[in-house]
Every structure is written in structure tokens, then in C-alpha cells.
Design an enzyme around this catalytic site. Structure first.
Site, PDB file in Angstrom:
ATOM      1  N   GLY A 149       0.818  -1.216   0.000  1.00  0.00           N
ATOM      2  CA  GLY A 149       0.000   0.000   0.000  1.00  0.00           C
ATOM      3  C   GLY A 149       0.851   1.266   0.000  1.00  0.00           C
ATOM      4  O   GLY A 149       0.431   2.305  -0.495  1.00  0.00           O
ATOM      5  N   GLU A 158       2.239  -8.220  -1.603  1.00  0.00           N
ATOM      6  CA  GLU A 158       0.894  -8.706  -1.262  1.00  0.00           C
ATOM      7  C   GLU A 158       0.734 -10.207  -1.504  1.00  0.00           C
ATOM      8  O   GLU A 158       0.104 -10.920  -0.719  1.00  0.00           O
ATOM      9  CB  GLU A 158      -0.173  -7.971  -2.099  1.00  0.00           C
ATOM     10  CG  GLU A 158      -0.567  -6.612  -1.575  1.00  0.00           C
ATOM     11  CD  GLU A 158       0.359  -5.486  -2.009  1.00  0.00           C
ATOM     12  OE1 GLU A 158       1.480  -5.769  -2.459  1.00  0.00           O
ATOM     13  OE2 GLU A 158      -0.049  -4.325  -1.892  1.00  0.00           O
ATOM     14  N   GLU A 160       1.584   1.819  -3.531  1.00  0.00           N
ATOM     15  CA  GLU A 160       0.366   2.299  -4.205  1.00  0.00           C
ATOM     16  C   GLU A 160       0.158   3.792  -3.931  1.00  0.00           C
ATOM     17  O   GLU A 160      -0.193   4.563  -4.834  1.00  0.00           O
ATOM     18  CB  GLU A 160      -0.844   1.481  -3.747  1.00  0.00           C
ATOM     19  CG  GLU A 160      -0.773   0.058  -4.292  1.00  0.00           C
ATOM     20  CD  GLU A 160      -1.931  -0.814  -3.849  1.00  0.00           C
ATOM     21  OE1 GLU A 160      -2.125  -0.937  -2.626  1.00  0.00           O
ATOM     22  OE2 GLU A 160      -2.628  -1.357  -4.719  1.00  0.00           O
TER      23      GLU A 160
HETATM   24  C1  LIG Z   1      -4.777  -3.041   7.576  1.00  0.00           C
HETATM   25  C2  LIG Z   1      -5.086  -1.614   7.859  1.00  0.00           C
HETATM   26  C3  LIG Z   1      -6.052  -1.055   6.883  1.00  0.00           C
HETATM   27  C4  LIG Z   1      -6.025   0.428   6.878  1.00  0.00           C
HETATM   28  C5  LIG Z   1      -6.801   1.021   5.800  1.00  0.00           C
HETATM   29  C6  LIG Z   1      -6.442   0.536   4.453  1.00  0.00           C
HETATM   30  C7  LIG Z   1      -4.968   0.600   4.169  1.00  0.00           C
HETATM   31  C8  LIG Z   1      -4.470  -0.609   3.454  1.00  0.00           C
HETATM   32  C9  LIG Z   1      -4.436  -0.378   2.062  1.00  0.00           C
HETATM   33  C10 LIG Z   1      -3.820  -1.143   1.225  1.00  0.00           C
HETATM   34  C11 LIG Z   1      -3.364  -2.448   1.542  1.00  0.00           C
HETATM   35  C12 LIG Z   1      -2.296  -2.933   0.934  1.00  0.00           C
HETATM   36  C13 LIG Z   1      -1.830  -4.293   1.237  1.00  0.00           C
HETATM   37  C14 LIG Z   1      -0.394  -4.308   1.683  1.00  0.00           C
HETATM   38  O1  LIG Z   1       0.251  -3.314   1.803  1.00  0.00           O
HETATM   39  S1  LIG Z   1       0.181  -5.838   1.990  1.00  0.00           S
HETATM   40  C15 LIG Z   1       1.883  -5.535   2.266  1.00  0.00           C
HETATM   41  C16 LIG Z   1       2.147  -5.350   3.696  1.00  0.00           C
HETATM   42  N1  LIG Z   1       3.571  -5.236   3.902  1.00  0.00           N
HETATM   43  C17 LIG Z   1       4.365  -6.303   3.997  1.00  0.00           C
HETATM   44  O2  LIG Z   1       3.986  -7.413   3.800  1.00  0.00           O
HETATM   45  C18 LIG Z   1       5.761  -6.035   4.434  1.00  0.00           C
HETATM   46  C19 LIG Z   1       6.138  -7.047   5.458  1.00  0.00           C
HETATM   47  N2  LIG Z   1       7.388  -6.708   6.100  1.00  0.00           N
HETATM   48  C20 LIG Z   1       8.616  -6.971   5.581  1.00  0.00           C
HETATM   49  O3  LIG Z   1       8.780  -7.449   4.475  1.00  0.00           O
HETATM   50  C21 LIG Z   1       9.771  -6.628   6.458  1.00  0.00           C
HETATM   51  O4  LIG Z   1       9.357  -6.629   7.781  1.00  0.00           O
HETATM   52  C22 LIG Z   1      10.392  -5.266   6.094  1.00  0.00           C
HETATM   53  C23 LIG Z   1       9.375  -4.126   6.108  1.00  0.00           C
HETATM   54  C24 LIG Z   1      11.077  -5.367   4.725  1.00  0.00           C
HETATM   55  C25 LIG Z   1      11.476  -4.923   7.148  1.00  0.00           C
HETATM   56  O5  LIG Z   1      12.363  -6.017   7.241  1.00  0.00           O
HETATM   57  P1  LIG Z   1      13.537  -6.025   8.325  1.00  0.00           P
HETATM   58  O6  LIG Z   1      14.342  -4.786   8.212  1.00  0.00           O
HETATM   59  O7  LIG Z   1      14.253  -7.322   8.159  1.00  0.00           O
HETATM   60  O8  LIG Z   1      12.837  -5.940   9.738  1.00  0.00           O
HETATM   61  P2  LIG Z   1      11.702  -6.871  10.395  1.00  0.00           P
HETATM   62  O9  LIG Z   1      11.140  -7.832   9.428  1.00  0.00           O
HETATM   63  O10 LIG Z   1      12.287  -7.401  11.660  1.00  0.00           O
HETATM   64  O11 LIG Z   1      10.572  -5.785  10.715  1.00  0.00           O
HETATM   65  C26 LIG Z   1      10.839  -4.729  11.607  1.00  0.00           C
HETATM   66  C27 LIG Z   1       9.613  -4.445  12.401  1.00  0.00           C
HETATM   67  O12 LIG Z   1       8.613  -3.918  11.511  1.00  0.00           O
HETATM   68  C28 LIG Z   1       7.386  -4.650  11.671  1.00  0.00           C
HETATM   69  N3  LIG Z   1       6.674  -4.641  10.390  1.00  0.00           N
HETATM   70  C29 LIG Z   1       7.160  -4.909   9.185  1.00  0.00           C
HETATM   71  N4  LIG Z   1       6.243  -4.770   8.241  1.00  0.00           N
HETATM   72  C30 LIG Z   1       5.105  -4.391   8.888  1.00  0.00           C
HETATM   73  C31 LIG Z   1       3.777  -4.069   8.465  1.00  0.00           C
HETATM   74  N5  LIG Z   1       3.420  -4.104   7.164  1.00  0.00           N
HETATM   75  N6  LIG Z   1       2.863  -3.728   9.376  1.00  0.00           N
HETATM   76  C32 LIG Z   1       3.187  -3.658  10.686  1.00  0.00           C
HETATM   77  N7  LIG Z   1       4.439  -3.953  11.169  1.00  0.00           N
HETATM   78  C33 LIG Z   1       5.384  -4.301  10.271  1.00  0.00           C
HETATM   79  C34 LIG Z   1       7.874  -6.026  12.061  1.00  0.00           C
HETATM   80  O13 LIG Z   1       6.814  -6.750  12.658  1.00  0.00           O
HETATM   81  C35 LIG Z   1       8.990  -5.680  13.026  1.00  0.00           C
HETATM   82  O14 LIG Z   1       8.395  -5.301  14.243  1.00  0.00           O
HETATM   83  P3  LIG Z   1       9.066  -5.693  15.629  1.00  0.00           P
HETATM   84  O15 LIG Z   1      10.424  -5.069  15.615  1.00  0.00           O
HETATM   85  O16 LIG Z   1       8.144  -5.103  16.643  1.00  0.00           O
HETATM   86  O17 LIG Z   1       9.117  -7.183  15.637  1.00  0.00           O
END
Ligand SMILES: CCCCCCCC/C=C\C=C\CC(=O)SCCNC(=O)CCNC(=O)[C@H](O)C(C)(C)COP(=O)(O)OP(=O)(O)OC[C@H]1O[C@@H](n2cnc3c(N)ncnc32)[C@H](O)[C@@H]1OP(=O)(O)O
Length: 237
Positions: A101, A124, A104
């Protein structure tokens, strides 16, 4: 949340803030919507920059909220449409990541300036969903259908350099992309809004061969696919 700041020289800055990766939660989405409204309705604002806090643009939807909500009363696609409908130029300043997102949102903007170390992608597919907030329409318009399909189906992250070559981003910088975007927005806000509107209308006409912006996937289809494929959301699985 999303912070709205009125900058000097007729610019507005919208900064996503949701640690650790500025993911789009319902609160962030509402904040972006309200900030956009402020910027659009303020006649003294001539251009808008969207960025993320703490050195990162946005890692996509806040996946923590997927676990607690089945439906959302705010749609990112509507926000993307609003950016595109509005007559003021909007620049996305991409630091570190623009995923899902987040990408996007950036694709909805008129210009994208990224740091050389940034990465973009549509992960996604790894969650069993589609880029449902106009990503499936906007990406092929920029890079063509085969390259867009490759990115959407693989879910891979690509470097700023590859994204520049494909045409996803407009400029790579080694300095702060927010500062660069502000400078760029200042420069283009000097052009008349009529010229900008004519240019963006012409670009929209040219790319209409790829179909209308909302053409590929209906909302109902996305929601159906979403509930079928996200573990735990379908029928209480
Ligand atoms: C759902 C709400 C709706 C609101 C209204 C509508 C809005 C939505 C509109 C569109 C929807 C679109 C669909 C998507 O966007 S799906 C894609 C979602 N994103 C992902 O799948 C990314 C997933 N994450 C990763 O690939 C990695 O974590 C990365 C961001 C590359 C970072 O990697 P790295 O540096 O190795 O670090 P970590 O993996 O350890 O992550 C660090 C901390 O960040 C947290 N994290 C990561 N991504 C997300 C996320 N998308 N949402 C929330 N938190 C996220 C992760 O859990 C770690 O947290 P912590 O340190 O507390 O463990």
C-alpha cells in the site's frame, strides 16, 4: 498518524508516522485523507510532498490490523484517487522502503523521488492478497503489463536503480529525498496550475489504452479474494 505541516513557499508536507515502518493503519489512512483535504482546500498551498517519518517511507498496510479487523471503513484506493483527481502536484519522497500500500500511495503521486538505497515492491502475494488500492492499474501504466505482472506475481523487492530503469520512480538521489522533493515541488509549483492540469490530462489520455483506472479488479472481487486467501480471516479459519 499522518502529520500535516504547512511549509514555506506554498508547500504542504504530509508525513506518515507509525513506528517501526510507518505501515498504513486505519489511523494513518484517516490522517493522510484529512491532511490531503487540508492541502487541497488551502488556496495558498501550491504543491504537496508525502514522506515517512524516521527515514522510511512506508512498508504497506499495517498487518497488525489484519488480525483484528475484517473490513475497513476507509479505503486506500479512494485516497489514491483523490491524489490523482486533485490539481496540485504531489511528490512522494521515498526513503528506505515503499512496499504494498505504501507503493500504491507513491504511485498515486505525480512524481516519485527515492534514495539510492531504497527498495520498492508489491509483497501482497506473499500474504495471499492483491495490490487492491489501484496498484494493478497504476503499475502497468508506468512500466507496461509484462514488467508489472512480474513484480506483482513475484512479490520481489527491487532496488531504486531497477525501479528508475523501469520508470516506477522518476529520480534517485544520494542526499535526503525529502529535501530533494521539497526543492522539486517548489520548482514545479511555480508553473501555472493550468499547464500542470493540461499535462496530467494528456498523460492520462495517452495511458488510457491500458484501460480505465478502476478497470481490472472490482472491489467485490478483491474483498472476496482477500477473505478466501488470508489465513484466519475466512469463516473463522
Ligand atoms: C490493515 C489496515 C487497513 C487500513 C486502511 C487501508 C490501508 C491498506 C491499504 C492497502 C493495503 C495494501 C496491502 C499491503 O500493503 S500488503 C503488504 C504489507 N507489507 C508487507 O507485507 C511487508 C512485510 N514486512 C517486511 O517485508 C519486512 O518486515 C520489512 C518491512 C522489509 C522490514 O524487514 P527487516 O528490516 O528485516 O525488519 P523486520 O522484518 O524485523 O521488521 C521490523 C519491524 O517492523 C514490523 N513490520 C514490518 N512490516 C510491517 C507491516 N506491514 N505492518 C506492521 N508492522 C510491520 C515487524 O513486525 C517488526 O516489528 P518488531 O520489531 O516489533 O518485531
Amino acid at each position: 498518524m499522518a502529520e500535516f505541516t504547512r511549509l514555506q513557499n506554498c508547500l504542504a508536507l504530509i508525513r506518515l508516522r507509525n513506528p517501526p515502518v510507518n505501515a498504513i493503519s486505519t489511523t494513518v489512512a484517516r490522517g493522510i485523507k484529512e491532511s490531503l483535504q487540508k492541502a487541497i482546500t488551502d488556496d495558498t498551498v501550491k504543491a504537496i510532498v508525502i514522506c515517512g517519518a524516521d527515514g522510511i517511507f512506508c512498508a504497506g498496510a499495517d498487518i497488525r490490523e489484519f488480525k483484528v479487523h475484517k473490513t475497513f471503513d476507509i479505503q486506500l484506493g479512494d485516497i489514491v484517487d483523490e491524489i490523482q483527481r486533485n490539481k496540485k502536484p504531489v511528490v512522494a519522497a521515498i526513503q528506505k522502503l515503499a512496499l504494498g500500500g505504501g507503493l500504491e500511495l507513491a504511485l498515486g503521486c505525480h512524481y516519485r523521488i527515492a534514495h539510492a538505497e531504497a527498495q520498492v515492491g508489491f509483497p501482497e502475494v506473499t500474504l495471499g492478497i492483491l495490490p487492491g488500492a489501484r496498484g494493478t492499474q497504476l503499475l502497468p501504466r508506468l512500466v507496461g503489463v509484462p514488467a508489472a505482472l512480474d513484480l506483482i506475481i513475484s512479490g520481489r523487492h527491487i532496488s531504486a536503480n531497477e525501479a528508475l530503469k523501469l520508470g516506477i520512480i522518476d529520480k534517485i538521489v544520494n542526499s535526503d529525498p525529502i529535501e530533494e522533493s521539497i526543492k522539486f515541488a517548489q520548482r514545479i509549483s511555480g508553473q501555472s496550475s493550468q499547464e500542470l492540469q493540461m499535462t496530467s490530462d494528456m498523460v492520462a489520455d495517452k495511458s488510457s489504452a491500458l484501460g480505465p483506472p478502476k478497470g481490472y479488479t472490482s472491489k467485490a472481487t478483491i474483498e472476496f479474494f482477500f477473505y478466501l486467501t488470508v489465513p484466519g480471516l475466512c469463516c473463522g479459519m
